[in-house]
Design a protein around this motif. Structure first.
Motif, PDB file in Angstrom:
ATOM      1  N   MET A   1      28.403  -9.087 -28.541  1.00  0.00           N
ATOM      2  CA  MET A   1      27.364  -8.970 -29.562  1.00  0.00           C
ATOM      3  C   MET A   1      26.319  -7.988 -29.061  1.00  0.00           C
ATOM      4  SD  MET A   1      26.881 -12.894 -30.895  1.00  0.00           S
ATOM      5  CE  MET A   1      26.103 -12.403 -32.441  1.00  0.00           C
ATOM      6  N   GLY A   2      25.705  -7.307 -29.996  1.00  0.00           N
ATOM      7  CA  GLY A   2      24.730  -6.322 -29.557  1.00  0.00           C
ATOM      8  C   GLY A   2      23.778  -5.902 -30.644  1.00  0.00           C
ATOM      9  N   TRP A   3      22.886  -5.019 -30.242  1.00  0.00           N
ATOM     10  CA  TRP A   3      21.878  -4.481 -31.139  1.00  0.00           C
ATOM     11  C   TRP A   3      21.956  -2.958 -31.141  1.00  0.00           C
ATOM     12  CZ3 TRP A   3      18.966  -7.603 -34.162  1.00  0.00           C
ATOM     13  CH2 TRP A   3      18.909  -8.954 -33.827  1.00  0.00           C
ATOM     14  N   TYR A   4      21.858  -2.413 -32.327  1.00  0.00           N
ATOM     15  CA  TYR A   4      21.765  -0.980 -32.527  1.00  0.00           C
ATOM     16  C   TYR A   4      20.509  -0.730 -33.332  1.00  0.00           C
ATOM     17  CZ  TYR A   4      26.603  -0.526 -30.976  1.00  0.00           C
ATOM     18  OH  TYR A   4      27.764  -0.545 -30.228  1.00  0.00           O
ATOM     19  N   ARG A   5      20.048   0.515 -33.338  1.00  0.00           N
ATOM     20  CA  ARG A   5      18.898   0.848 -34.158  1.00  0.00           C
ATOM     21  C   ARG A   5      19.082   2.226 -34.768  1.00  0.00           C
ATOM     22  NH1 ARG A   5      14.237   1.551 -29.448  1.00  0.00           N
ATOM     23  NH2 ARG A   5      14.973   3.567 -28.614  1.00  0.00           N
ATOM     24  N   GLN A   6      18.399   2.392 -35.900  1.00  0.00           N
ATOM     25  CA  GLN A   6      18.453   3.676 -36.591  1.00  0.00           C
ATOM     26  C   GLN A   6      17.076   4.002 -37.121  1.00  0.00           C
ATOM     27  OE1 GLN A   6      21.459   3.996 -39.656  1.00  0.00           O
ATOM     28  NE2 GLN A   6      21.478   6.219 -39.460  1.00  0.00           N
ATOM     29  N   ALA A   7      16.526   5.096 -36.631  1.00  0.00           N
ATOM     30  CA  ALA A   7      15.241   5.586 -37.112  1.00  0.00           C
ATOM     31  C   ALA A   7      15.489   6.599 -38.225  1.00  0.00           C
ATOM     32  CB  ALA A   7      14.467   6.236 -35.969  1.00  0.00           C
ATOM     33  N   PRO A   8      14.516   6.826 -39.098  1.00  0.00           N
ATOM     34  CA  PRO A   8      14.693   7.788 -40.199  1.00  0.00           C
ATOM     35  C   PRO A   8      15.110   9.157 -39.678  1.00  0.00           C
ATOM     36  CG  PRO A   8      12.703   6.520 -40.526  1.00  0.00           C
ATOM     37  CD  PRO A   8      13.206   6.166 -39.156  1.00  0.00           C
ATOM     38  N   GLY A   9      16.168   9.683 -40.254  1.00  0.00           N
ATOM     39  CA  GLY A   9      16.636  11.011 -39.880  1.00  0.00           C
ATOM     40  C   GLY A   9      17.415  11.083 -38.587  1.00  0.00           C
TER      41      GLY A   9
ATOM     42  N   ASP B   1      10.083   3.343 -30.692  1.00  0.00           N
ATOM     43  CA  ASP B   1      11.004   2.223 -30.886  1.00  0.00           C
ATOM     44  C   ASP B   1      11.088   1.812 -32.362  1.00  0.00           C
ATOM     45  OD1 ASP B   1       9.727   0.858 -27.841  1.00  0.00           O
ATOM     46  OD2 ASP B   1      11.676   1.812 -28.136  1.00  0.00           O
ATOM     47  N   THR B   2      10.248   2.408 -33.183  1.00  0.00           N
ATOM     48  CA  THR B   2      10.263   2.104 -34.612  1.00  0.00           C
ATOM     49  C   THR B   2      11.605   2.481 -35.227  1.00  0.00           C
ATOM     50  OG1 THR B   2       7.879   2.381 -34.836  1.00  0.00           O
ATOM     51  CG2 THR B   2       9.210   2.634 -36.831  1.00  0.00           C
ATOM     52  N   ALA B   3      12.239   1.513 -35.874  1.00  0.00           N
ATOM     53  CA  ALA B   3      13.565   1.728 -36.446  1.00  0.00           C
ATOM     54  C   ALA B   3      13.997   0.455 -37.170  1.00  0.00           C
ATOM     55  CB  ALA B   3      14.577   2.057 -35.359  1.00  0.00           C
ATOM     56  N   VAL B   4      15.100   0.568 -37.886  1.00  0.00           N
ATOM     57  CA  VAL B   4      15.785  -0.620 -38.373  1.00  0.00           C
ATOM     58  C   VAL B   4      16.767  -1.045 -37.283  1.00  0.00           C
ATOM     59  CG1 VAL B   4      17.270  -1.613 -40.129  1.00  0.00           C
ATOM     60  CG2 VAL B   4      15.563   0.091 -40.772  1.00  0.00           C
ATOM     61  N   TYR B   5      16.678  -2.304 -36.891  1.00  0.00           N
ATOM     62  CA  TYR B   5      17.529  -2.835 -35.838  1.00  0.00           C
ATOM     63  C   TYR B   5      18.665  -3.639 -36.472  1.00  0.00           C
ATOM     64  CZ  TYR B   5      14.332  -1.318 -32.208  1.00  0.00           C
ATOM     65  OH  TYR B   5      13.580  -0.554 -31.352  1.00  0.00           O
ATOM     66  N   TYR B   6      19.882  -3.296 -36.082  1.00  0.00           N
ATOM     67  CA  TYR B   6      21.071  -3.935 -36.629  1.00  0.00           C
ATOM     68  C   TYR B   6      21.785  -4.733 -35.547  1.00  0.00           C
ATOM     69  CZ  TYR B   6      20.573  -0.617 -40.488  1.00  0.00           C
ATOM     70  OH  TYR B   6      20.091   0.115 -41.551  1.00  0.00           O
ATOM     71  N   CYS B   7      22.218  -5.907 -35.920  1.00  0.00           N
ATOM     72  CA  CYS B   7      23.040  -6.728 -35.045  1.00  0.00           C
ATOM     73  C   CYS B   7      24.511  -6.421 -35.316  1.00  0.00           C
ATOM     74  CB  CYS B   7      22.747  -8.201 -35.324  1.00  0.00           C
ATOM     75  SG  CYS B   7      23.740  -9.371 -34.400  1.00  0.00           S
ATOM     76  N   LYS B   8      25.311  -6.419 -34.265  1.00  0.00           N
ATOM     77  CA  LYS B   8      26.745  -6.199 -34.418  1.00  0.00           C
ATOM     78  C   LYS B   8      27.518  -7.223 -33.608  1.00  0.00           C
ATOM     79  CE  LYS B   8      30.346  -2.662 -33.990  1.00  0.00           C
ATOM     80  NZ  LYS B   8      30.674  -1.287 -33.524  1.00  0.00           N
ATOM     81  N   ALA B   9      28.527  -7.781 -34.216  1.00  0.00           N
ATOM     82  CA  ALA B   9      29.443  -8.689 -33.529  1.00  0.00           C
ATOM     83  C   ALA B   9      30.797  -7.999 -33.436  1.00  0.00           C
ATOM     84  CB  ALA B   9      29.568 -10.010 -34.275  1.00  0.00           C
ATOM     85  N   VAL B  10      31.304  -7.877 -32.229  1.00  0.00           N
ATOM     86  CA  VAL B  10      32.523  -7.123 -31.964  1.00  0.00           C
ATOM     87  C   VAL B  10      33.672  -8.060 -31.609  1.00  0.00           C
ATOM     88  CG1 VAL B  10      33.576  -5.386 -30.463  1.00  0.00           C
ATOM     89  CG2 VAL B  10      31.178  -5.152 -31.166  1.00  0.00           C
ATOM     90  N   GLY B  11      34.816  -7.809 -32.201  1.00  0.00           N
ATOM     91  CA  GLY B  11      35.991  -8.616 -31.859  1.00  0.00           C
ATOM     92  C   GLY B  11      35.860 -10.056 -32.300  1.00  0.00           C
ATOM     93  N   VAL B  12      35.453 -10.255 -33.551  1.00  0.00           N
ATOM     94  CA  VAL B  12      35.280 -11.606 -34.077  1.00  0.00           C
ATOM     95  C   VAL B  12      36.615 -12.146 -34.578  1.00  0.00           C
ATOM     96  CG1 VAL B  12      34.086 -13.051 -35.755  1.00  0.00           C
ATOM     97  CG2 VAL B  12      32.924 -11.058 -34.758  1.00  0.00           C
TER      98      VAL B  12
ATOM     99  N   VAL C   1      11.623  -2.907 -37.438  1.00  0.00           N
ATOM    100  CA  VAL C   1      10.638  -3.018 -36.358  1.00  0.00           C
ATOM    101  C   VAL C   1       9.751  -1.782 -36.428  1.00  0.00           C
ATOM    102  CG1 VAL C   1      10.273  -3.014 -33.868  1.00  0.00           C
ATOM    103  CG2 VAL C   1      12.098  -4.414 -34.851  1.00  0.00           C
ATOM    104  N   THR C   2       8.459  -2.006 -36.581  1.00  0.00           N
ATOM    105  CA  THR C   2       7.503  -0.908 -36.651  1.00  0.00           C
ATOM    106  C   THR C   2       6.475  -1.070 -35.552  1.00  0.00           C
ATOM    107  OG1 THR C   2       7.784  -0.755 -39.053  1.00  0.00           O
ATOM    108  CG2 THR C   2       5.829   0.294 -38.102  1.00  0.00           C
ATOM    109  N   VAL C   3       6.331  -0.043 -34.733  1.00  0.00           N
ATOM    110  CA  VAL C   3       5.360  -0.053 -33.636  1.00  0.00           C
ATOM    111  C   VAL C   3       4.278   0.960 -33.969  1.00  0.00           C
ATOM    112  CG1 VAL C   3       5.006   0.150 -31.161  1.00  0.00           C
ATOM    113  CG2 VAL C   3       7.226  -0.612 -32.041  1.00  0.00           C
ATOM    114  N   SER C   4       3.108   0.452 -34.261  1.00  0.00           N
ATOM    115  CA  SER C   4       2.030   1.325 -34.711  1.00  0.00           C
ATOM    116  C   SER C   4       0.689   0.646 -34.509  1.00  0.00           C
ATOM    117  CB  SER C   4       2.222   1.663 -36.193  1.00  0.00           C
ATOM    118  OG  SER C   4       1.127   2.417 -36.677  1.00  0.00           O
ATOM    119  N   SER C   5      -0.326   1.456 -34.230  1.00  0.00           N
ATOM    120  CA  SER C   5      -1.673   0.922 -34.108  1.00  0.00           C
ATOM    121  C   SER C   5      -2.407   1.012 -35.438  1.00  0.00           C
ATOM    122  CB  SER C   5      -2.438   1.678 -33.020  1.00  0.00           C
ATOM    123  OG  SER C   5      -2.433   3.069 -33.285  1.00  0.00           O
TER     124      SER C   5
END
Length: 122
Positions: free
Chosen positions: A34-42, A89-100, A118-122
């Motif tokens: 199991m793991g986490w991936y992320r994708q930021a805009p662009g 680190d701002t991005a959409v974080y996706y969970c992935k399950a491998v070999g289920v 996840v948004t990191v901002s002041s």
């Protein structure tokens, strides 16, 4: 039908912490990793961290020393503790399950969650 449900995203200030959770459900027999991936805009989706059922861990270079992944095999749940967060680190974080393997699908298959922002901002 196997489903992954993520939780824990939100808005945090730089230097802050967040904990993400992802629970897999649906008559599951086993999950290889199991793991986490992320994708930021662009940008392309990238690996954040992954953990096998045996406990072997892999981190993306940009999060080493700041993020910690853990897993509860009995609950088919994976966690991501994020510390010292940065705006990049701002991005959409996706969970992935491998070999289920499940009762309805014995051959191993990969599943994705819907993502949590996840948004990191002041």
């Amino acid at each position: 039908q196997v489903q992954l449900v993520e939780s824990g995203g939100g808005l945090v200030q730089p230097g802050g912490s967040l904990r993400l959770s992802c629970a897999a459900s649906g008559s599951i027999r086993s999950i290889d990793a199991m793991g986490w991936y992320r994708q930021a805009p662009g940008k392309q989706r990238e690996l954040v961290a992954a953990i096998t059922s045996g406990g072997r861990i892999n981190y993306g270079d940009s999060v080493k020393g700041r993020f910690t992944i853990s897993r509860e095999n009995a609950k088919n749940t994976v966690y991501l503790q994020m510390a010292s967060l940065k705006p990049e680190d701002t991005a959409v974080y996706y969970c992935k399950a491998v070999g289920v393997r499940s009762r309805s699908r014995l051959a191993p298959y990969d599943y994705w969650g819907q993502g949590t922002q996840v948004t990191v901002s002041s």
